[in-house]
Design a protein around this motif. Structure first.
Motif, mmCIF file in Angstrom:
data_model
loop_
_atom_site.group_PDB
_atom_site.id
_atom_site.type_symbol
_atom_site.label_atom_id
_atom_site.label_comp_id
_atom_site.label_asym_id
_atom_site.label_seq_id
_atom_site.Cartn_x
_atom_site.Cartn_y
_atom_site.Cartn_z
ATOM 1 N N LYS A 279 26.470 15.295 67.009
ATOM 2 C CA LYS A 279 25.223 15.172 66.262
ATOM 3 C C LYS A 279 25.156 13.782 65.629
ATOM 4 O O LYS A 279 26.164 13.262 65.157
ATOM 5 N N VAL A 280 23.975 13.190 65.634
ATOM 6 C CA VAL A 280 23.805 11.824 65.126
ATOM 7 C C VAL A 280 23.249 11.850 63.701
ATOM 8 O O VAL A 280 22.168 12.399 63.462
ATOM 9 N N ASP A 281 24.000 11.285 62.776
ATOM 10 C CA ASP A 281 23.472 11.048 61.434
ATOM 11 C C ASP A 281 22.781 9.683 61.397
ATOM 12 O O ASP A 281 21.697 9.535 60.869
ATOM 13 N N LYS A 282 23.442 8.672 61.984
ATOM 14 C CA LYS A 282 22.850 7.347 62.122
ATOM 15 C C LYS A 282 23.404 6.720 63.385
ATOM 16 O O LYS A 282 24.605 6.676 63.599
ATOM 17 N N TRP A 283 22.520 6.230 64.257
ATOM 18 C CA TRP A 283 22.915 5.658 65.547
ATOM 19 C C TRP A 283 22.941 4.140 65.447
ATOM 20 O O TRP A 283 21.941 3.529 65.085
ATOM 21 N N PRO A 284 24.069 3.490 65.780
ATOM 22 C CA PRO A 284 24.184 2.045 65.561
ATOM 23 C C PRO A 284 23.575 1.173 66.651
ATOM 24 O O PRO A 284 23.418 -0.029 66.461
ATOM 25 N N PHE A 285 23.221 1.737 67.797
ATOM 26 C CA PHE A 285 22.781 0.922 68.928
ATOM 27 C C PHE A 285 21.285 1.069 69.175
ATOM 28 O O PHE A 285 20.848 1.407 70.272
ATOM 29 N N LEU A 286 20.462 0.816 68.180
ATOM 30 C CA LEU A 286 19.019 1.024 68.316
ATOM 31 C C LEU A 286 18.385 0.065 69.307
ATOM 32 O O LEU A 286 17.362 0.367 69.915
ATOM 33 N N SER A 287 18.976 -1.118 69.503
ATOM 34 C CA SER A 287 18.426 -2.053 70.487
ATOM 35 C C SER A 287 18.615 -1.538 71.904
ATOM 36 O O SER A 287 17.849 -1.862 72.807
ATOM 37 N N LEU A 288 19.639 -0.708 72.107
ATOM 38 C CA LEU A 288 19.904 -0.144 73.433
ATOM 39 C C LEU A 288 19.177 1.182 73.631
ATOM 40 O O LEU A 288 18.643 1.455 74.695
ATOM 41 N N HIS A 289 19.173 2.008 72.604
ATOM 42 C CA HIS A 289 18.586 3.345 72.705
ATOM 43 C C HIS A 289 17.748 3.626 71.461
ATOM 44 O O HIS A 289 18.154 4.391 70.586
ATOM 45 N N PRO A 290 16.554 3.030 71.353
ATOM 46 C CA PRO A 290 15.739 3.211 70.147
ATOM 47 C C PRO A 290 15.259 4.636 69.935
ATOM 48 O O PRO A 290 14.870 5.002 68.833
#
Length: 211
Positions: free
Chosen positions: A122-133
Motif C-alpha cells: 500500500k502506498v502512503d507516499k510514492w517517490p517517483f511521481l515523474s515516472l508514475h504520476p
C-alpha cells in the motif's frame, strides 16, 4: 442485440470466460466443453459457440485439435483476483513484512494471482511521481520476486541488509539506484540484493482490502 459487459463480451461469453479462469485456478487445468456445459447449464453447442467467439477475440486458444484450451488474457477474467498485502511504502521507505498482513481483491490483474511471488504494497507516499504520476496515496503497487531486473526497473532491494526502494539506472560493474531524488552509488564492498521488481499499480477504487 446481445447485452455487452464492460470488456466488450456478451453476457454469455463473459460467463464462459469467467468460469474458464476460475476452473483453471481451482483444478490447474482448463475446462472441457462438457465441464462448461454442465456448470453453466448450457447446451454444448452454445458453449462451443462462445468458445469460438472468445478464440476469435484472442481471449483463449486451442493450440491444436483436441488440445486443452489456453488462456491468453488473464486480465479480462471477470472474477476478482486475490493478492497478498505484505506492507506499505512511506515515501521511499518500504516496510515489507515476511507474513501477509491482509488480502487485496482486484477487479482485474495483469498476472495470475496464484503466482506465489506476486505481492502488493500500500502506498502512503510514492517517490517517483515523474515516472508514475498516477500512483497516489492509498494506491496499491504490485511487485514480483525472482525476476531478472533491467535498466529502468523500479525495484525493492536490500542494501547492506536494509530494504530500500529505487530505480535501477545502470548495470555492472557499478550499479546506481535512484532512492527518492538521491542517487545511491553501490560500492564494490556493499552487499546488494535485488529483491523484487515493480509490475503495476491499482487505485483505491480498483481494490478491496481485508485482513
Amino acid at each position: 442485440m446481445a447485452r455487452r459487459t464492460n470488456n466488450g463480451l456478451s453476457t454469455q461469453q463473459a460467463k464462459v470466460m469467467s468460469l474458464i479462469c476460475s476452473f483453471e485456478k481451482r483444478h490447474k487445468r482448463t475446462p472441457t466443453v462438457r465441464d462448461l456445459s454442465k456448470a453453466l447449464k448450457l447446451a454444448p453447442s452454445t458453449v462451443q459457440h462462445a468458445i469460438n467467439k472468445l478464440t476469435e477475440l484472442k481471449y483463449i486458444q486451442r493450440p491444436r485439435p483436441f488440445a486443452p484450451l489456453e488462456i491468453l488474457k488473464y486480465p479480462e477474467c471477470t472474477e476478482k483476483q486475490e493478492i497478498p498485502l505484505h506492507g506499505i511504502i512511506l515515501d521511499n521507505l518500504p516496510l515489507v513484512f515476511k507474513q501477509a498482513i491482509g488480502t487485496l481483491r482486484l477487479k482485474s490483474a495483469p498476472v495470475k494471482s496464484d503466482n506465489p511471488y506476486i505481492f502488493g504494497l500500500k502506498v502512503d507516499k510514492w517517490p517517483f511521481l515523474s515516472l508514475h504520476p498516477r500512483i497516489e496515496a492509498n494506491s496499491i503497487v504490485i511487485f514480483q520476486r525472482r525476476q531478472i531486473p533491467a535498466r529502468g526497473n523500479i525495484v525493492l532491494f536490500l542494501h547492506n541488509g536494509v530494504m530500500k526502494l529505487g530505480q535501477l539506472r545502470s548495470t555492472k560493474p557499478e550499479i546506481i539506484l535512484l532512492e527518492g531524488s538521491e542517487l545511491v552509488h553501490i560500492k564494490p564492498t556493499d552487499q546488494l540484493l535485488i529483491w523484487a521488481i515493480y509490475l503495476t499499480s491499482f487505485s483505491k477504487a480498483e481494490t478491496a482490502y481485508s485482513k
